[in-house]
Design an enzyme around this catalytic site. Structure first.
Site, PDB file in Angstrom:
ATOM      1  N   HIS A  24       0.806  -1.221   0.000  1.00  0.00           N
ATOM      2  CA  HIS A  24       0.000   0.000   0.000  1.00  0.00           C
ATOM      3  C   HIS A  24       0.840   1.274   0.000  1.00  0.00           C
ATOM      4  O   HIS A  24       0.405   2.311  -0.488  1.00  0.00           O
ATOM      5  CB  HIS A  24      -1.037  -0.038   1.121  1.00  0.00           C
ATOM      6  CG  HIS A  24      -2.191  -0.893   0.734  1.00  0.00           C
ATOM      7  ND1 HIS A  24      -2.261  -2.226   1.061  1.00  0.00           N
ATOM      8  CD2 HIS A  24      -3.280  -0.624  -0.033  1.00  0.00           C
ATOM      9  CE1 HIS A  24      -3.359  -2.730   0.527  1.00  0.00           C
ATOM     10  NE2 HIS A  24      -4.000  -1.794  -0.134  1.00  0.00           N
ATOM     11  N   GLU A  43     -11.164 -10.840  -4.859  1.00  0.00           N
ATOM     12  CA  GLU A  43      -9.707 -10.791  -4.676  1.00  0.00           C
ATOM     13  C   GLU A  43      -9.198 -12.031  -3.951  1.00  0.00           C
ATOM     14  O   GLU A  43      -8.006 -12.154  -3.671  1.00  0.00           O
ATOM     15  CB  GLU A  43      -9.289  -9.508  -3.960  1.00  0.00           C
ATOM     16  CG  GLU A  43     -10.099  -9.167  -2.728  1.00  0.00           C
ATOM     17  CD  GLU A  43      -9.763  -7.793  -2.156  1.00  0.00           C
ATOM     18  OE1 GLU A  43      -8.732  -7.212  -2.503  1.00  0.00           O
ATOM     19  OE2 GLU A  43     -10.552  -7.307  -1.324  1.00  0.00           O
ATOM     20  N   ASP A  77      -4.480  -8.340  -4.532  1.00  0.00           N
ATOM     21  CA  ASP A  77      -4.546  -9.479  -3.623  1.00  0.00           C
ATOM     22  C   ASP A  77      -4.723 -10.788  -4.381  1.00  0.00           C
ATOM     23  O   ASP A  77      -4.131 -11.802  -4.008  1.00  0.00           O
ATOM     24  CB  ASP A  77      -5.690  -9.298  -2.622  1.00  0.00           C
ATOM     25  CG  ASP A  77      -5.273  -8.361  -1.510  1.00  0.00           C
ATOM     26  OD1 ASP A  77      -4.183  -8.556  -0.945  1.00  0.00           O
ATOM     27  OD2 ASP A  77      -6.007  -7.407  -1.225  1.00  0.00           O
ATOM     28  N   CYS A  81     -10.088  -3.086 -10.068  1.00  0.00           N
ATOM     29  CA  CYS A  81      -9.529  -1.912  -9.402  1.00  0.00           C
ATOM     30  C   CYS A  81      -8.145  -2.198  -8.828  1.00  0.00           C
ATOM     31  O   CYS A  81      -7.584  -1.374  -8.117  1.00  0.00           O
ATOM     32  CB  CYS A  81     -10.475  -1.398  -8.320  1.00  0.00           C
ATOM     33  SG  CYS A  81     -10.864  -2.632  -7.081  1.00  0.00           S
TER      34      CYS A  81
HETATM   35  C1  PEP Z   1      -6.707  -5.221  -4.669  1.00  0.00           C
HETATM   36  O1  PEP Z   1      -6.455  -6.088  -3.839  1.00  0.00           O
HETATM   37  O2  PEP Z   1      -6.477  -5.348  -5.887  1.00  0.00           O
HETATM   38  C2  PEP Z   1      -7.296  -3.946  -4.264  1.00  0.00           C
HETATM   39  C3  PEP Z   1      -7.686  -3.062  -5.145  1.00  0.00           C
HETATM   40  O3  PEP Z   1      -7.379  -3.697  -2.929  1.00  0.00           O
HETATM   41  P1  PEP Z   1      -6.116  -3.257  -2.047  1.00  0.00           P
HETATM   42  O4  PEP Z   1      -4.957  -2.991  -2.981  1.00  0.00           O
HETATM   43  O5  PEP Z   1      -6.487  -2.054  -1.302  1.00  0.00           O
HETATM   44  O6  PEP Z   1      -5.890  -4.454  -1.193  1.00  0.00           O
HETATM   45 MG    MG Z   2      -7.231  -5.951  -1.846  1.00  0.00          MG
END
Ligand code: PEP
Ligand code: MG
Length: 577
Positions: A191, A432, A456, A503
């Site tokens: 992140h 995910e 994920d 996403c």
């Molecule tokens: C993902 O896992 O692709 C996602 C968009 O969520 P995050 O990156 O916040 O875990």
């Molecule tokens: Mg995620």
């Protein structure tokens, strides 16, 4: 140059500047017997004064650069240093037990922590504890004669070097002060890397050695596109870096003409390009990015960037503002996804051996229903001001989805009974977890939309922690197993008549775009800075022709490399242009 460090290219761009080490020094404290009490008390008071003046400096700069809201915490910290109970207790320990000041600070800290341990649900007391711990650490550092870093203490913008950048620290970064990031640990979809990309700050992560090799004040060139760091570059190397930076700005300016263009493929297939956002500081970038909507609002950053759990009203105000600004365009707001690499600093963590497989996201929301319900109420109330889509993260079982929906329905009915105004809300889920992808046909009948979270999904499919640089080679977006899962989710969604979005970071990856378009993905949601490039690529692609490329890769490719070779052979001009 003196040396070249190699790591993972985490956020595009080149930056040249001086190193600022953000790692906290070792603050190990041991008990010592004191004979000269006056000397020790005097030493304590000098450290106290130095801490007060340091926090005052931080407060003033944060106030100037980031606003009064963010400076608030330092006002609270100053108050702690003037709290006569706490300070008096430390003095008493020194006097009565004849111990060194740093050990006395530690004793008082332990007492405060123990006293407040049972009040985990009291935000005021938890905030007080967090503030005291921050202050005690700074005070201890002064007593030990070491410096505790803080970006507000540096005058000129710097290259931040640290072992790992935790999400709660990254989210508080002032982009004006940071030219680039270099870390020992982390992966491209950690992140902190995602935050660096959303701030447009070049970053190289997972170098394994940055904190050993780089010292404060040293000049470096960070190349976040190639994933390397030049140590002590020559004048020529700096000049090349500057030219690369200028070229990047020019390329971006060229792309800007596409800001208001539609996202349609060469053969007329329209798709939606949406933006991901995390904090309100992202909103202006999102609005200027050319995005058609918001495909992912990671609400946990609101929680990570606070001293306490945001209240229902605080959240309501933020969601309302975003929805109003985007209206009539949709905004997908994801419920809290904490845990994994995003622990809440003020919620006691359970010290899990494997946090990405642990109490994360919807699992925490179902376990802490008060917090979940308050977020849902804030969202439902805000829905009156725009086009809201609520999304649940990390759904692995139908039971979880049904529980989350039942809680949502319950809150909605209660607000309806109170005649609270609300709009139409679509309810969807992230796919995910491989179990959800494999069972997407069942899930698709119970949601209004699905959004694939590849960050994920890739990690869980290949059993490679997205934040672990040691297994970065296994974290393969184009792995045929990942592509099969994505294809399956898209087909299942379409068979059920619902739209499917993506996403995860893969949605903005130029190699993945032809495959995803060929598979029929409806919405691509990505960092604001990737939108225009993605639009440029999609406008040159033929969706119908790519359907057979997607089918071949899904059915016949055996390795990631084979997939990349197939894509490059199918659309060489697009990828090179
Ligand atoms: C993902 O896992 O692709 C996602 C968009 O969520 P995050 O990156 O916040 O875990
Ligand atoms: Mg995620």
């Amino acid at each position: 140059m003196k040396a070249m460090l190699r790591g993972i290219a985490a956020s595009d761009g080149v930056a040249c500047g001086r190193v600022y080490r953000l790692d906290e020094p070792n603050l190990h404290v041991s008990q010592q017997a004191i004979t000269d009490l006056d000397y020790e008390l005097n030493r304590f008071h000098q450290a106290l004064e130095a801490t007060v003046s340091e926090i005052e400096t931080i407060k003033t700069r944060v106030n100037k650069n980031l606003g009064a809201d963010r400076a608030q915490v330092f006002i609270a910290q100053m108050a702690m240093l003037k709290d006569q109970d706490l300070i008096g207790n430390i003095e008493q320990h020194i006097r009565k037990r004849h111990i060194n000041a740093e050990f006395a600070v530690q004793l008082v800290s332990t007492t405060v922590k123990d006293e407040l341990a049972e009040f985990v649900d009291n935000p005021y007391l938890q905030e007080r504890l967090t503030n005291w711990q921050a202050v005690a650490k700074r005070l201890t550092a002064h007593l030990l004669g070491v410096t505790l870093p803080n970006l507000a203490l540096v005058q000129d913008p710097v290259i931040v070097v640290t072992h790992d950048l935790i999400a709660s620290a990254a989210v508080a970064v002032n982009p004006k002060q940071v030219l680039g990031f270099v870390t020992d640990a982390g992966g491209r979809t950690s992140h902190s890397s995602i935050l660096a990309r959303s701030l447009n700050i070049p970053a190289v992560v997972g170098t394994q050695a940055a904190t050993h090799e780089l010292t404060n004040g040293e000049l470096v060139v960070v190349n976040g596109t190639q994933g390397n760091v030049m140590v002590a570059p020559t004048a020529d190397e700096i000049a090349v870096a500057r030219r690369t930076m200028a070229q990047r700005v020019k390329n971006q300016q060229r792309l800007e003409k596409l800001t208001h263009y539609e996202t349609v493929s060469k053969d007329g297939v329209g798709v939606t390009l949406a933006a991901n956002m995390g904090t309100m500081t992202d909103l202006p970038r999102v609005l200027a990015s050319g995005a058609e909507s918001i495909g992912l609002f990671r609400t946990e950053f609101l929680y990570l960037d606070a001293q306490h759990l945001p209240t229902e009203d605080e959240q309501f105000a933020i969601y309302r503002q975003v929805l109003k600004q985007l209206r009539p365009r949709p905004v997908v707001i994801r419920t809290l996804d904490v845990g994994g690499d995003k622990p809440l600093p003020y919620r006691p963590s359970q010290n899990e051996a494997n946090p990405f497989m642990g109490a994360r996201a919807i699992r925490q929301s179902l376990a802490h229903q008060q917090v979940f319900r308050s977020q849902l109420r804030a969202l439902i109330r805000a829905s009156a001001f725009g086009n809201l889509k609520i999304m649940f993260p990390m759904i692995a079982t139908l039971d979880e989805l049904r529980q989350a929906k039942a809680i949502y329905d319950d809150e909605r009915s209660k607000l309806t009974a109170k005649r609270v105004p609300m709009g139409k809300i679509a309810v969807g889920m992230m796919v995910e977890v491989p179990a959800a992808a494999l069972l997407a046909d069942r899930f698709a009948n119970e949601v209004d939309f699905m959004s694939i979270g590849t960050n994920d999904l890739i990690g869980y499919t290949l059993a490679a922690d997205r934040t672990n640089q040691n297994v970065a080679y296994l974290y393969q977006p184009y792995h045929p197993a990942v592509l099969r899962l994505i294809d399956r989710v898209i087909s299942a969604g379409h068979a059920a008549g619902i739209p499917v979005a993506m996403c995860g970071e893969m949605a903005g990856d130029p190699i993945a775009l032809p495959l995803l378009l060929g598979m029929g993905l409806d919405e691509f949601s990505m960092a604001p800075g990737s939108i225009l490039k993605a639009r440029q690529v999609i406008r040159q692609l033929d969706a119908h022709e790519l359907a057979s490329l997607a089918e071949t890769t899904v059915n016949s490719a055996s390795t990631s490399q084979e997939v990349v070779t197939m894509v490059q052979a199918a659309v060489p001009d697009v990828l090179n242009g």
